[in-house]
Enzyme design. Structure first.
Site, PDB file in Angstrom:
ATOM      1  N   GLN A 120     -27.418 110.787 -21.413  1.00 13.60           N
ATOM      2  CA  GLN A 120     -28.636 111.599 -21.372  1.00 13.60           C
ATOM      3  C   GLN A 120     -29.896 110.745 -21.259  1.00 13.60           C
ATOM      4  OE1 GLN A 120     -28.402 114.069 -24.883  1.00 13.60           O
ATOM      5  NE2 GLN A 120     -26.615 115.187 -24.132  1.00 13.60           N
ATOM      6  N   HIS A 164     -29.060 112.456 -27.019  1.00 16.22           N
ATOM      7  CA  HIS A 164     -30.119 112.980 -27.892  1.00 16.22           C
ATOM      8  C   HIS A 164     -31.317 112.041 -28.028  1.00 16.22           C
ATOM      9  CE1 HIS A 164     -27.432 116.140 -30.112  1.00 16.22           C
ATOM     10  NE2 HIS A 164     -27.248 116.133 -28.788  1.00 16.22           N
ATOM     11  N   GLU A 204     -32.835 126.500 -30.883  1.00 15.93           N
ATOM     12  CA  GLU A 204     -33.968 127.022 -31.640  1.00 15.93           C
ATOM     13  C   GLU A 204     -35.278 126.962 -30.867  1.00 15.93           C
ATOM     14  OE1 GLU A 204     -32.415 125.616 -36.107  1.00 15.93           O
ATOM     15  OE2 GLU A 204     -34.366 124.954 -35.342  1.00 15.93           O
ATOM     16  N   TYR A 217     -37.711 121.077 -40.656  1.00 12.83           N
ATOM     17  CA  TYR A 217     -37.085 122.149 -39.889  1.00 12.83           C
ATOM     18  C   TYR A 217     -35.560 122.189 -40.025  1.00 12.83           C
ATOM     19  CZ  TYR A 217     -41.652 123.413 -38.507  1.00 12.83           C
ATOM     20  OH  TYR A 217     -42.961 123.865 -38.573  1.00 12.83           O
ATOM     21  N   TYR A 241     -18.896 121.319 -32.491  1.00 12.07           N
ATOM     22  CA  TYR A 241     -18.209 121.663 -31.247  1.00 12.07           C
ATOM     23  C   TYR A 241     -16.734 121.973 -31.485  1.00 12.07           C
ATOM     24  CZ  TYR A 241     -22.443 120.063 -28.981  1.00 12.07           C
ATOM     25  OH  TYR A 241     -23.751 119.924 -28.584  1.00 12.07           O
TER      26      TYR A 241
END
Length: 415
Positions: free
Chosen positions: A126, A190, A286, A296, A307
């Site tokens: 990513q 991430h 979210e 949060y 997963y």
């Protein structure tokens, strides 16, 4: 170990703060929007979990439908793994590509040659060149800011850089790294990486918690920049007025914490509030309205599952002192780049939040009233594309880019 942050961050963080296709391929395509004006939710698939929302309207809100006839065009399919898009003052668009280059697109979709001169990126997984934001005074200083995944032993991290777009628009001059989100961690996942300006000229920067179950708890660690929304100056230093925390070793650039992988940041055009979207695991994507200093919740509370289907941690969705999302999805849509619409071209969209959905393969439209979601629409679902980012153009239309080696640029306007 090195990823416990505390022993590494105090010295390393201090050091980091000192660094701080090409012809017109326009094609008419079928306008998006696959909902009707009934009260049924747009999501019809079964959720992954039996978790119940904390309040009415927190998920699966009623569907809405844009009444304005839309004109949707694919302007280009010549982008290579695009990730971020922003509008230039002259109406053109500046787009990042994960391999470390930038492209400029005209309003008709013509693409420039790749713009080089940025630091080396790690584009595995990513990673790569991620978001881009132009300086508020770009018209006079031609300065831009960008995020990317940088190799820093013993792993990689999310870095913020700045540089100047050369007059010939072929290179970025004087590119330097101004901030590194420490600690580095050996993961390809991430990175977060979204950028948005506050009204004072400081940058909000999002990071991820790097996905690994070992690094995941750092979203809760105040001496780590992982799993956070940060607020820094143009030089990469902590911005004045950032929240303070009881932890003496807290990173001074932290604005909020307890995030999983924030890939959308947007400022509400009326209230000035910061909103974000972030990936959940299996379920639990979210949307949050961000307040400074707040927690949060990830990974302590979540509306998603591992997963594997197992519960995350204790399997709880609420806990005192931890913020609830304004809205969540289960199953996921994989929300990415976001923008609040502030134009006049399509008045019914005013102050609505638009989000590119990757696995959802559509553009999310959320109608928000009094900080609550009251309606949801799925635009361009018929295109079957992974939408990575969306921006409002100078003409009041929305422009969106799609993921992949043949990334597309779409314009969504009024007929």
């Amino acid at each position: 170990m090195y990823f416990n942050a505390k022993p590494l961050l105090t010295g390393a963080l201090a050091a980091s703060l000192l660094i701080a296709c090409n012809a017109d391929s326009s094609h008419d395509v079928k306008p998006g929007g696959d909902t009707d004006s009934s009260a049924a939710a747009v999501e019809t698939k079964k959720p992954n979990s039996d978790y119940k929302p904390a309040f009415e309207g927190q998920t699966r809100i009623k569907g809405v439908h844009t009444q304005t006839p839309l004109d949707v065009k694919m302007l280009s399919d010549g982008l290579v793994n695009p990730w971020g898009i922003t509008a230039l003052p002259d109406g053109r668009l500046l787009i990042t590509e994960k391999n470390g280059t930038l492209r400029i697109a005209t309003a008709s979709g013509q693409l420039s040659a790749p713009i080089t001169g940025l630091p080396k990126v790690n584009s595995e997984g990513q990673g790569g060149l991620l978001d881009v934001a132009i300086d508020p005074d770009f018209a006079s200083n031609r300065t831009l800011y960008f995020t990317f995944s940088q190799d820093v032993p013993p792993g990689t991290l999310t870095a913020v850089g700045k540089g100047k777009l050369a007059a010939d628009e072929k290179t970025i001059e004087g590119a330097t790294v101004i901030y590194q989100a420490l600690p580095a961690f050996p993961s390809k996942l991430h990175y977060g990486g979204r950028l948005v300006w506050d009204k004072a000229g400081n940058l909000f920067v999002s990071t991820g918690e790097r996905s690994d179950t070992v690094s995941r708890p750092q979203a809760q660690h105040l001496n780590s920049a992982l799993g956070k929304i940060l607020r820094i100056t143009k030089d990469g230093k902590p911005a004045a007025g950032n929240p303070t925390f009881n932890a003496g070793d807290a990173c001074p650039e932290i604005w909020s914490y307890g995030h999983r992988n924030v890939q959308g940041l947007a400022i509400h055009p009326v209230t000035g509030d910061l909103w974000e979207d972030e990936f959940g695991p299996k379920g639990g994507d979210e949307v949050n309205r961000i307040e400074p200093g707040k927690n949060y919740g990830w990974p302590t509370i979540t509306y998603g599952l591992e997963y594997s289907g197992k519960k995350v941690g204790a399997g709880i969705t609420q806990q005192a002192g931890l913020e609830q999302p304004v809205y969540y999805w289960d199953p996921v849509v994989s929300p990415s780049g976001a923008i609040f619409y502030s134009g006049d071209l399509i008045p019914e969209w005013k102050n609505n939040l638009f989000i590119g959905a990757l696995s959802g393969m559509h553009i999310v439209r959320l109608v928000i009233e009094n900080n609550k979601v009251v309606g949801e629409e799925r635009l361009l679902a018929d295109q079957q594309q992974r939408f990575r980012d969306v921006v409002q153009g100078a003409d009041g239309a929305l422009y969106a880019i799609t993921d992949g080696e043949k990334g597309r640029l779409f314009r969504i306007g009024k007929k």
